[in-house]
Write a protein that holds these residues in place. Structure first.
Motif, PDB file in Angstrom:
ATOM      1  N   SER A 229     -71.781 -35.938  31.017  1.00 24.85           N
ATOM      2  CA  SER A 229     -71.192 -34.607  31.045  1.00 24.85           C
ATOM      3  C   SER A 229     -70.095 -34.564  32.107  1.00 24.85           C
ATOM      4  N   ALA A 230     -69.164 -33.639  31.923  1.00 25.77           N
ATOM      5  CA  ALA A 230     -68.095 -33.424  32.907  1.00 25.77           C
ATOM      6  C   ALA A 230     -68.506 -32.424  33.979  1.00 25.77           C
ATOM      7  N   TRP A 231     -69.795 -32.084  34.046  1.00 29.66           N
ATOM      8  CA  TRP A 231     -70.352 -31.224  35.097  1.00 29.66           C
ATOM      9  C   TRP A 231     -69.813 -29.801  35.054  1.00 29.66           C
ATOM     10  N   THR A 232     -69.574 -29.287  33.859  1.00 26.46           N
ATOM     11  CA  THR A 232     -69.246 -27.869  33.693  1.00 26.46           C
ATOM     12  C   THR A 232     -70.214 -27.288  32.665  1.00 26.46           C
ATOM     13  N   ASP A 234     -69.428 -25.512  29.993  1.00 26.45           N
ATOM     14  CA  ASP A 234     -68.889 -25.748  28.647  1.00 26.45           C
ATOM     15  C   ASP A 234     -69.179 -27.171  28.176  1.00 26.45           C
ATOM     16  N   SER A 235     -68.935 -28.149  29.059  1.00 24.59           N
ATOM     17  CA  SER A 235     -69.148 -29.544  28.645  1.00 24.59           C
ATOM     18  C   SER A 235     -70.629 -29.807  28.390  1.00 24.59           C
ATOM     19  N   ALA A 236     -71.503 -29.281  29.229  1.00 25.12           N
ATOM     20  CA  ALA A 236     -72.937 -29.506  29.037  1.00 25.12           C
ATOM     21  C   ALA A 236     -73.431 -28.866  27.751  1.00 25.12           C
ATOM     22  N   ALA A 237     -72.909 -27.683  27.418  1.00 25.30           N
ATOM     23  CA  ALA A 237     -73.298 -27.040  26.163  1.00 25.30           C
ATOM     24  C   ALA A 237     -72.906 -27.912  24.974  1.00 25.30           C
ATOM     25  N   GLU A 238     -71.718 -28.471  25.032  1.00 30.31           N
ATOM     26  CA  GLU A 238     -71.251 -29.335  23.949  1.00 30.31           C
ATOM     27  C   GLU A 238     -72.022 -30.652  23.926  1.00 30.31           C
ATOM     28  N   ASP A 239     -72.290 -31.200  25.101  1.00 29.21           N
ATOM     29  CA  ASP A 239     -72.934 -32.513  25.191  1.00 29.21           C
ATOM     30  C   ASP A 239     -74.384 -32.492  24.739  1.00 29.21           C
ATOM     31  N   THR A 240     -75.038 -31.336  24.841  1.00 24.87           N
ATOM     32  CA  THR A 240     -76.465 -31.261  24.483  1.00 24.87           C
ATOM     33  C   THR A 240     -76.707 -30.656  23.105  1.00 24.87           C
ATOM     34  N   ARG A 241     -75.672 -30.177  22.450  1.00 27.90           N
ATOM     35  CA  ARG A 241     -75.856 -29.458  21.181  1.00 27.90           C
ATOM     36  C   ARG A 241     -76.531 -30.332  20.126  1.00 27.90           C
ATOM     37  N   GLU A 259     -74.532 -25.395  36.879  1.00 33.21           N
ATOM     38  CA  GLU A 259     -73.515 -25.102  35.863  1.00 33.21           C
ATOM     39  C   GLU A 259     -73.860 -25.808  34.559  1.00 33.21           C
ATOM     40  N   MET A 260     -74.303 -27.052  34.651  1.00 34.33           N
ATOM     41  CA  MET A 260     -74.709 -27.755  33.432  1.00 34.33           C
ATOM     42  C   MET A 260     -75.981 -27.155  32.854  1.00 34.33           C
ATOM     43  N   ALA A 261     -76.907 -26.743  33.714  1.00 35.85           N
ATOM     44  CA  ALA A 261     -78.127 -26.095  33.213  1.00 35.85           C
ATOM     45  C   ALA A 261     -77.799 -24.825  32.446  1.00 35.85           C
ATOM     46  N   ALA A 266     -77.238 -22.135  27.061  1.00 41.50           N
ATOM     47  CA  ALA A 266     -76.379 -21.560  26.021  1.00 41.50           C
ATOM     48  C   ALA A 266     -76.501 -22.347  24.724  1.00 41.50           C
ATOM     49  N   ALA A 267     -76.543 -23.681  24.829  1.00 40.13           N
ATOM     50  CA  ALA A 267     -76.690 -24.513  23.627  1.00 40.13           C
ATOM     51  C   ALA A 267     -78.034 -24.274  22.963  1.00 40.13           C
ATOM     52  N   ALA A 268     -79.085 -24.117  23.754  1.00 38.07           N
ATOM     53  CA  ALA A 268     -80.410 -23.832  23.198  1.00 38.07           C
ATOM     54  C   ALA A 268     -80.404 -22.508  22.446  1.00 38.07           C
ATOM     55  N   ARG A 269     -79.792 -21.507  23.020  1.00 33.37           N
ATOM     56  CA  ARG A 269     -79.714 -20.200  22.349  1.00 33.37           C
ATOM     57  C   ARG A 269     -78.980 -20.317  21.016  1.00 33.37           C
ATOM     58  N   ASP A 270     -77.891 -21.103  20.995  1.00 30.96           N
ATOM     59  CA  ASP A 270     -77.123 -21.280  19.758  1.00 30.96           C
ATOM     60  C   ASP A 270     -77.949 -21.969  18.672  1.00 30.96           C
TER      61      ASP A 270
END
Length: 352
Positions: A229-232, A234-241, A259-261, A266-270
């Motif tokens: 991850s890029a440690w943001t 947004d990146s973590a949401a994309e990386d874990t989707r 920030e990654m958490a 957010a990805a879990a909610r999606d």
């Protein structure tokens, strides 16, 4: 010329010297609090300067003293909460002693590169340097030494310089142990970075600690669950989707930063997953939004790290005296480890 006429124009140091009946050099020494000025003369100079509304020129003061009263703060990023919080604490501490911050943002166009620190940035512009989680190259260290600038490092250590940091391995061990204590065995990690990233030490230390803690508990490490991850957020949401959409998903995620958490949540909610019923999430930092989002985290006092580093540098510059001895031992340490603690909120629970 009357006192009123003098006030209607900007008073100079020459005006103060003439009115006080002393030399310009004496006025300069008196206003800067230097020795070789009698208490009576200093009192007279200060009184006249106040009567004339005299304000010393910062440029003139710098030329006279050889000091700029400015500290260079060097960061790989300035848009992140962590770095902004450090800078704020450093500035407030320096300001109390008449010093200020000059920021150097070395962020490049890509995450895995940074700009170099150059002589033009530092020479005759700063009295010292504070680095924020930034390894220094040999060329940069040689430059700082050649310019005679004291340096204090926050986070990533710099050789033979004072260092203020947290124990990165310990915070990830605490985070992972918390998930395991709740009964989680299928745990993913987000926050791995390429080995050429400029500020590699923190990410690598936390990843190593996660792996070691899992091994110590006899738990299997799923390589596909170690996510870069890029440690943001947004990146973590994309990386874990993709991982969270898989039927073979983990029951918990340990994120190397809050920030990654937040991005993982957010990805879990999606994906229609509930936190913590379907997925537990823990971070590190105690981000400014962690409490309102109910994020369990390992808290570090970021502001304290900035304040301590600034105080160490001010002592090196001779602006403030050394700290008093504590129980017969000097507190002027070269390494300060700031304590951390687990903050349990709503994002973690036993696996459903």
């Amino acid at each position: 010329m009357s006192a009123g006429d003098r006030r209607r124009r900007m008073s100079t140091i020459t005006d103060v010297a003439r009115e006080a009946g002393v030399s310009v050099a004496t006025v300069s020494r008196a206003l800067r609090g230097l020795d070789r000025v009698s208490p009576r003369t200093r009192e007279r100079v200060l009184r006249v300067a106040e009567e004339l509304d005299y304000v010393a020129s910062p440029t003139a003061t710098s030329l006279a003293s050889g000091r700029t009263q400015v500290v260079g703060v060097v960061a790989p990023f300035l848009t992140r909460w962590f770095f902004a919080t450090l800078v704020s604490a450093i500035e407030k501490t320096l300001r109390q002693h008449g010093h200020h911050v000059l920021l150097f943002d070395l962020e490049d166009d890509t995450y895995d590169k940074r700009l170099p620190l150059s002589q033009n940035m530092l020479w005759k512009r700063v009295d010292g340097v504070i680095t924020l989680n930034l390894p220094m190259t040999d060329a940069e260290l040689e430059l700082v030494d050649r310019l005679g600038l004291p340096l204090v490092a926050i986070g990533t250590p710099v050789a033979d310089r004072p260092n203020v940091r947290i124990d990165d391995a310990e915070v990830m061990r605490i985070a992972t142990e918390h998930l395991i204590s709740l009964g989680h065995e299928r745990i993913a990690y987000v926050g791995a970075v390429p080995t050429n990233v400029a500020h590699i030490q923190t990410p690598q230390a936390r990843l190593d600690a996660f792996r070691e803690t899992m091994r110590n508990h006899g738990l299997e490490e799923h390589k596909q669950w170690i996510l870069s991850s890029a440690w943001t957020a947004d990146s973590a949401a994309e990386d874990t989707r993709e991982l969270l959409a898989s039927p073979e998903r983990p029951t918990a995620v340990a994120a190397a930063s809050d920030e990654m958490a937040i991005g993982v949540m957010a990805a879990a909610r999606d994906q229609g997953l509930r936190v913590p019923e379907d997925l537990s999430v823990i971070g590190i930092d105690d981000h400014v939004h962690a409490n309102v989002l109910g994020l369990t985290t390992v808290r570090q006092d970021v502001a304290a790290q900035g304040r301590i580093a600034a105080e160490i540098l001010l002592r090196q510059l001779g602006v403030v005296g050394p700290e008093p001895a504590e129980q017969g031992t000097s507190r002027a340490r070269t390494e300060v480890i700031v304590p951390t603690d687990l903050v349990t909120r709503r994002s973690t629970a036993a696996p459903g």
